[in-house]
Design a protein around this motif. Structure first.
Motif, short mmCIF file in Angstrom:
data_model
loop_
_atom_site.label_atom_id
_atom_site.label_comp_id
_atom_site.label_asym_id
_atom_site.label_seq_id
_atom_site.Cartn_x
_atom_site.Cartn_y
_atom_site.Cartn_z
N GLU A 31 6.23 -102.80 -41.27
CA GLU A 31 6.55 -102.34 -42.63
C GLU A 31 8.05 -102.10 -42.81
OE1 GLU A 31 5.18 -98.89 -45.81
OE2 GLU A 31 4.15 -99.02 -43.88
N ILE A 32 8.69 -101.52 -41.82
CA ILE A 32 10.14 -101.30 -41.89
C ILE A 32 10.85 -102.65 -41.97
CG2 ILE A 32 12.17 -100.48 -40.61
CD1 ILE A 32 10.27 -98.28 -39.45
N LEU A 33 10.41 -103.59 -41.15
CA LEU A 33 11.01 -104.93 -41.15
C LEU A 33 10.83 -105.59 -42.52
CD1 LEU A 33 12.40 -107.14 -39.48
CD2 LEU A 33 10.12 -107.89 -38.74
N GLU A 34 9.64 -105.51 -43.08
CA GLU A 34 9.37 -106.10 -44.40
C GLU A 34 10.26 -105.51 -45.49
OE1 GLU A 34 5.17 -105.36 -44.58
OE2 GLU A 34 4.69 -107.39 -43.91
N LYS A 35 10.59 -104.24 -45.39
CA LYS A 35 11.43 -103.58 -46.39
C LYS A 35 12.91 -103.96 -46.26
CE LYS A 35 8.43 -100.91 -48.50
NZ LYS A 35 8.19 -100.87 -49.90
N ASN A 36 13.28 -104.53 -45.12
CA ASN A 36 14.70 -104.79 -44.86
C ASN A 36 15.09 -106.26 -44.84
OD1 ASN A 36 16.33 -102.22 -44.28
ND2 ASN A 36 14.33 -101.85 -43.33
N THR A 38 14.21 -110.29 -46.95
CA THR A 38 13.70 -110.84 -48.21
C THR A 38 12.57 -111.85 -48.03
OG1 THR A 38 15.38 -112.57 -48.21
CG2 THR A 38 15.91 -110.52 -49.39
N HIS A 39 12.27 -112.25 -46.82
CA HIS A 39 11.22 -113.24 -46.60
C HIS A 39 9.87 -112.67 -47.02
CE1 HIS A 39 8.67 -116.18 -44.62
NE2 HIS A 39 9.72 -116.97 -44.64
N PRO A 40 9.06 -113.43 -47.79
CA PRO A 40 7.80 -112.89 -48.30
C PRO A 40 6.65 -112.86 -47.29
CG PRO A 40 8.08 -115.11 -49.07
CD PRO A 40 9.36 -114.75 -48.34
N PHE A 41 6.80 -113.54 -46.17
CA PHE A 41 5.71 -113.63 -45.19
C PHE A 41 6.17 -113.18 -43.81
CE2 PHE A 41 4.83 -117.01 -48.34
CZ PHE A 41 3.66 -116.50 -48.86
N VAL A 42 6.68 -111.96 -43.74
CA VAL A 42 7.22 -111.45 -42.48
C VAL A 42 6.15 -111.40 -41.40
CG1 VAL A 42 8.32 -109.48 -41.35
CG2 VAL A 42 9.07 -110.19 -43.62
N SER A 43 4.97 -110.90 -41.74
CA SER A 43 3.93 -110.79 -40.71
C SER A 43 3.52 -112.16 -40.20
CB SER A 43 2.71 -110.01 -41.22
OG SER A 43 2.11 -110.68 -42.29
N ASP A 44 3.43 -113.16 -41.08
CA ASP A 44 3.13 -114.52 -40.62
C ASP A 44 4.23 -115.04 -39.71
OD1 ASP A 44 0.83 -114.48 -42.09
OD2 ASP A 44 1.55 -115.83 -43.66
N LEU A 45 5.46 -114.76 -40.07
CA LEU A 45 6.59 -115.22 -39.26
C LEU A 45 6.59 -114.57 -37.88
CD1 LEU A 45 9.11 -116.98 -39.19
CD2 LEU A 45 10.37 -115.10 -40.18
N VAL A 46 6.24 -113.30 -37.80
CA VAL A 46 6.22 -112.59 -36.52
C VAL A 46 5.04 -113.05 -35.67
CG1 VAL A 46 5.88 -110.33 -35.43
CG2 VAL A 46 7.47 -110.56 -37.35
N PHE A 47 3.86 -113.16 -36.27
CA PHE A 47 2.65 -113.43 -35.50
C PHE A 47 2.25 -114.90 -35.43
CE2 PHE A 47 2.13 -108.99 -36.96
CZ PHE A 47 2.19 -108.39 -35.71
N TYR A 48 2.64 -115.69 -36.42
CA TYR A 48 2.29 -117.12 -36.47
C TYR A 48 3.51 -117.94 -36.89
CZ TYR A 48 -2.15 -114.66 -36.91
OH TYR A 48 -3.19 -113.80 -36.73
N PRO A 49 4.59 -117.89 -36.13
CA PRO A 49 5.84 -118.53 -36.56
C PRO A 49 5.71 -120.03 -36.81
CG PRO A 49 5.96 -117.88 -34.26
CD PRO A 49 4.71 -117.28 -34.82
N SER A 50 4.84 -120.71 -36.09
CA SER A 50 4.71 -122.15 -36.30
C SER A 50 4.08 -122.48 -37.65
CB SER A 50 3.91 -122.80 -35.16
OG SER A 50 2.62 -122.23 -35.09
N ASP A 51 3.39 -121.50 -38.28
CA ASP A 51 2.86 -121.70 -39.63
C ASP A 51 3.93 -121.58 -40.70
OD1 ASP A 51 0.38 -121.98 -38.49
OD2 ASP A 51 -0.40 -120.04 -39.19
N VAL A 52 5.04 -120.94 -40.36
CA VAL A 52 6.10 -120.69 -41.34
C VAL A 52 7.30 -121.59 -41.09
CG1 VAL A 52 7.66 -118.94 -42.28
CG2 VAL A 52 5.35 -118.29 -41.60
#
Length: 149
Positions: A31-36, A38-52
């Protein structure tokens, strides 16, 4: 719980550490990362980077993900472009790039739920975009949309 406020002076190292801690599964760091960033899919980028990311060899490092997040610039769409993409989403679906572009322009609204909500309320894509821009509806990302009183 206190509200998380973006930090204008957050450093590259701090973002990298937030990526690492979020990857370990701590929701508050995600949540802190998402607030700081601008990327709209931070959780996807962290957990599924090949999808992003378009990556061919292996998974990116925490530093590479942080660098991507820092350098990311949103693609601003006009109201007409948002309406056109939402109409396409409602009728035939969007490519991954189109979905991401529309999502980053409709901040706070989960796109698939918003589309279902529009259909349930018998509203057009144009109606939905107008409601968002006029701030007549709000969403909390948890698939809840409310008309403002």
């Amino acid at each position: 719980m206190k509200s998380i406020v973006p930090q204008p002076d957050i450093t590259r190292n701090e973002i990298t550490e937030l990526v690492r801690l979020a990857y370990l599964g701590d929701e508050k760091y995600l949540e802190i990362l998402e607030k700081n960033v601008t990327h709209p899919f931070v959780s996807d980028l962290v957990f599924y980077p090949s999808d992003v990311l378009d990556i061919e060899l292996g998974e990116p490092t925490e530093q590479e993900i942080a660098e991507f997040l820092i350098s990311y610039k949103a693609n601003k769409l006009s109201k007409i472009e948002q309406t056109e993409l939402l109409e396409k989403h409602l009728s035939e679906g969007l490519s991954r790039a189109e979905f991401q572009s529309l999502s980053e322009n409709l901040v706070g609204f989960e796109l698939n739920y918003f589309s279902s909500w529009l259909k349930t309320h018998n509203l057009s894509a144009g109606d939905g975009i107008d409601l968002i821009h006029s701030k007549q509806i709000t969403s909390d990302y948890a698939a809840t949309i409310h008309f403002k009183s």
